[in-house]
Scaffold this motif. Structure first.
Motif, PDB file in Angstrom:
ATOM      1  N   THR A 247      34.502  54.140  15.269  1.00  0.00           N
ATOM      2  CA  THR A 247      35.922  53.634  14.959  1.00  0.00           C
ATOM      3  C   THR A 247      36.173  52.559  16.297  1.00  0.00           C
ATOM      4  O   THR A 247      36.600  51.390  15.989  1.00  0.00           O
ATOM      5  N   PHE A 248      35.783  53.258  17.498  1.00  0.00           N
ATOM      6  CA  PHE A 248      35.858  52.558  18.771  1.00  0.00           C
ATOM      7  C   PHE A 248      35.346  51.063  18.647  1.00  0.00           C
ATOM      8  O   PHE A 248      36.001  49.936  18.967  1.00  0.00           O
ATOM      9  N   ILE A 249      33.966  51.065  18.427  1.00  0.00           N
ATOM     10  CA  ILE A 249      33.152  49.992  18.235  1.00  0.00           C
ATOM     11  C   ILE A 249      33.571  49.102  17.263  1.00  0.00           C
ATOM     12  O   ILE A 249      33.782  47.583  17.673  1.00  0.00           O
ATOM     13  N   ALA A 250      34.053  49.513  16.380  1.00  0.00           N
ATOM     14  CA  ALA A 250      34.398  48.514  15.074  1.00  0.00           C
ATOM     15  C   ALA A 250      35.741  47.868  15.595  1.00  0.00           C
ATOM     16  O   ALA A 250      36.259  46.613  15.353  1.00  0.00           O
ATOM     17  N   ARG A 251      36.790  48.658  16.294  1.00  0.00           N
ATOM     18  CA  ARG A 251      38.184  48.050  16.778  1.00  0.00           C
ATOM     19  C   ARG A 251      37.769  46.858  17.568  1.00  0.00           C
ATOM     20  O   ARG A 251      38.460  45.684  17.677  1.00  0.00           O
ATOM     21  N   LYS A 252      36.893  47.061  18.573  1.00  0.00           N
ATOM     22  CA  LYS A 252      36.337  45.995  19.389  1.00  0.00           C
ATOM     23  C   LYS A 252      35.528  44.778  18.788  1.00  0.00           C
ATOM     24  O   LYS A 252      36.032  43.677  19.336  1.00  0.00           O
ATOM     25  N   SER A 253      35.029  45.105  17.707  1.00  0.00           N
ATOM     26  CA  SER A 253      34.169  43.953  17.164  1.00  0.00           C
ATOM     27  C   SER A 253      34.924  43.042  15.906  1.00  0.00           C
ATOM     28  O   SER A 253      34.447  42.126  15.552  1.00  0.00           O
ATOM     29  N   PRO A 255      38.344  41.338  15.295  1.00  0.00           N
ATOM     30  CA  PRO A 255      39.559  41.215  16.035  1.00  0.00           C
ATOM     31  C   PRO A 255      40.959  40.990  14.908  1.00  0.00           C
ATOM     32  O   PRO A 255      42.060  41.207  15.055  1.00  0.00           O
ATOM     33  N   ASN A 256      40.308  40.930  13.644  1.00  0.00           N
ATOM     34  CA  ASN A 256      41.372  40.794  12.582  1.00  0.00           C
ATOM     35  C   ASN A 256      41.778  42.348  12.488  1.00  0.00           C
ATOM     36  O   ASN A 256      41.220  43.059  11.677  1.00  0.00           O
ATOM     37  N   LYS A 257      43.258  42.705  12.621  1.00  0.00           N
ATOM     38  CA  LYS A 257      43.457  44.236  12.333  1.00  0.00           C
ATOM     39  C   LYS A 257      43.593  44.797  11.103  1.00  0.00           C
ATOM     40  O   LYS A 257      43.112  45.807  10.956  1.00  0.00           O
ATOM     41  N   LEU A 258      44.136  43.713   9.987  1.00  0.00           N
ATOM     42  CA  LEU A 258      43.877  44.363   8.627  1.00  0.00           C
ATOM     43  C   LEU A 258      42.728  44.526   8.339  1.00  0.00           C
ATOM     44  O   LEU A 258      42.442  45.591   7.630  1.00  0.00           O
ATOM     45  N   ILE A 259      41.596  43.635   8.516  1.00  0.00           N
ATOM     46  CA  ILE A 259      40.220  44.026   8.230  1.00  0.00           C
ATOM     47  C   ILE A 259      39.734  45.285   8.752  1.00  0.00           C
ATOM     48  O   ILE A 259      38.949  46.189   8.093  1.00  0.00           O
ATOM     49  N   PHE A 260      40.104  45.503  10.052  1.00  0.00           N
ATOM     50  CA  PHE A 260      39.718  46.607  10.899  1.00  0.00           C
ATOM     51  C   PHE A 260      40.239  47.959  10.334  1.00  0.00           C
ATOM     52  O   PHE A 260      39.445  48.752   9.880  1.00  0.00           O
ATOM     53  N   TYR A 261      41.479  47.889  10.111  1.00  0.00           N
ATOM     54  CA  TYR A 261      41.909  49.033   9.426  1.00  0.00           C
ATOM     55  C   TYR A 261      41.553  49.372   7.769  1.00  0.00           C
ATOM     56  O   TYR A 261      41.341  50.416   7.525  1.00  0.00           O
ATOM     57  N   ILE A 262      41.333  48.330   6.993  1.00  0.00           N
ATOM     58  CA  ILE A 262      40.665  48.595   5.636  1.00  0.00           C
ATOM     59  C   ILE A 262      39.283  49.110   5.853  1.00  0.00           C
ATOM     60  O   ILE A 262      38.900  49.989   5.016  1.00  0.00           O
ATOM     61  N   ILE A 264      37.946  51.067   8.326  1.00  0.00           N
ATOM     62  CA  ILE A 264      38.067  52.632   8.938  1.00  0.00           C
ATOM     63  C   ILE A 264      38.449  53.477   7.556  1.00  0.00           C
ATOM     64  O   ILE A 264      37.978  54.257   7.607  1.00  0.00           O
ATOM     65  N   LEU A 265      39.426  52.888   6.763  1.00  0.00           N
ATOM     66  CA  LEU A 265      39.730  53.696   5.491  1.00  0.00           C
ATOM     67  C   LEU A 265      38.376  53.577   4.559  1.00  0.00           C
ATOM     68  O   LEU A 265      38.157  54.844   4.099  1.00  0.00           O
ATOM     69  N   ASN A 266      37.929  52.684   4.725  1.00  0.00           N
ATOM     70  CA  ASN A 266      36.645  52.750   3.640  1.00  0.00           C
ATOM     71  C   ASN A 266      35.604  53.417   4.421  1.00  0.00           C
ATOM     72  O   ASN A 266      34.878  54.274   3.398  1.00  0.00           O
TER      73      ASN A 266
END
Length: 317
Positions: A247-253, A255-262, A264-266
């Motif tokens: 999750t940390f790695i994905a957050r750093k890679s 930059p679009n927060k909406l895409i990131f949160y989606i 993580i939910l997936n």
């Protein structure tokens, strides 16, 4: 390598915890390398099986550098400390691995040859097999597609395949790169510290190569990749760190927060589907809670990257 060239100084880092018999086999294989290792740093993660006493018996071996950590802070902390000490010792390259890695006699020599494939080498990694010779499912390098072999123009037998990341089971770093990109993140504890670190190196503009002629055996009990649906109960706790660290790695890679949160939910949904396939239903609720906790903790997990400075006497040489 031309005989007139100065041979590189190579240190090795081995992280160990409660696998004394495998550690002995590993050290024997390291001492049999066709290219002589300058120093072997063994990082003992507070073993309780006689490893400490065995390592202390090697105090008169000038090739050995033994570091006993006061507590088991995970493999990530061990590699962080070992790479740090080896880099500060002034070597040219650092070869790292776990204690259950048994390299072929020429594994290091082949990595050194592979290091000549580019002037922008960040790391070169070995072909990792299981005890039956099959590719180890846990240690596949992230080969760049389309796959292509890069060889030395005058020595076609020396070749490598470009890769973006790899595990810490037999990878050799150029020490100057470590001073540029920093050390592995010790707070990862276990899992994905290697993928984050080698990806950080290639993202910084350095090149990574998978060297097929450098072969090591990863002597795990089974040839497996960590799949949550069939991992033994005793090892399920590790998936908290997988969920948090990825999750940390994905957050750093992303930059679009909406895409990131989606994403993580997936990821959480995929975890749940796999967990529901387990036969031992009594532990499913426990691991679901751990995965949820890992994903949530990964949203705020923000470990620093530690940088070290090259010794001035080494810089002046």
């Amino acid at each position: 390598m031309n005989s007139s060239e100065k041979l590189p100084v190579i240190d090795c880092v081995v992280v160990t915890y409660n696998r004394l018999s495998l550690l002995k086999e590993n050290l024997q294989a390291l001492k049999q390398q066709t290219f002589i290792i300058h120093k072997i740093f063994v990082i003992d993660n507070c073993s309780t099986d006689g490893t400490r006493e065995f390592l202390d018996s090697l105090n008169n071996d000038t090739q050995m550098e033994i570091i006993h950590l006061p507590e088991n802070k995970g493999g990530a902390w061990g590699f962080h400390e070992g790479i740090k000490q080896a880099a500060l010792s002034g070597c040219d390259y650092i070869w790292i691995m776990d204690d259950d890695t048994i390299p072929n006699d020429n594994a290091l020599e082949e990595l050194i040859k592979g290091g000549a494939l580019s002037k922008h080498i960040g790391f070169v990694c070995s072909k990792v097999v299981w005890i039956d010779g099959s590719i180890h499912k846990m240690n596949k390098a992230g080969l760049i597609r389309p796959i292509q072999e890069i060889s030395l123009p005058d020595i076609p037998s020396v070749y490598g395949i470009p890769c973006s990341n790899c595990t810490f089971v037999s990878v050799m770093f150029k020490t100057s790169v470590i001073f540029q990109v920093g050390l592995p993140i010790k707070e990862f504890f276990i899992w994905h510290d290697d993928i984050e670190y080698t990806s950080r190196i290639t993202q910084a503009g350095y090149e990574g190569y998978y060297i097929e002629n450098s072969v090591v055996v990863h002597k795990t009990a089974k040839n497996y990749a960590p799949h949550i649906e069939d991992t033994p109960q005793k090892d399920l706790w590790k998936f908290y760190y997988q969920a948090r660290n990825t999750t940390f790695i994905a957050r750093k890679s992303k930059p679009n927060k909406l895409i990131f949160y989606i994403s993580i939910l997936n990821k959480y949904r995929r975890y749940l589907r796999k967990i529901n396939k387990r036969q031992d239903k009594e532990c499913c609720e426990f691991i679901k809670k751990e995965i949820k906790r890992g994903c949530l903790d990964g949203l705020k997990f923000n470990p620093p990257i530690e940088y070290i400075q090259q010794n001035s006497d080494k810089e002046s040489k």
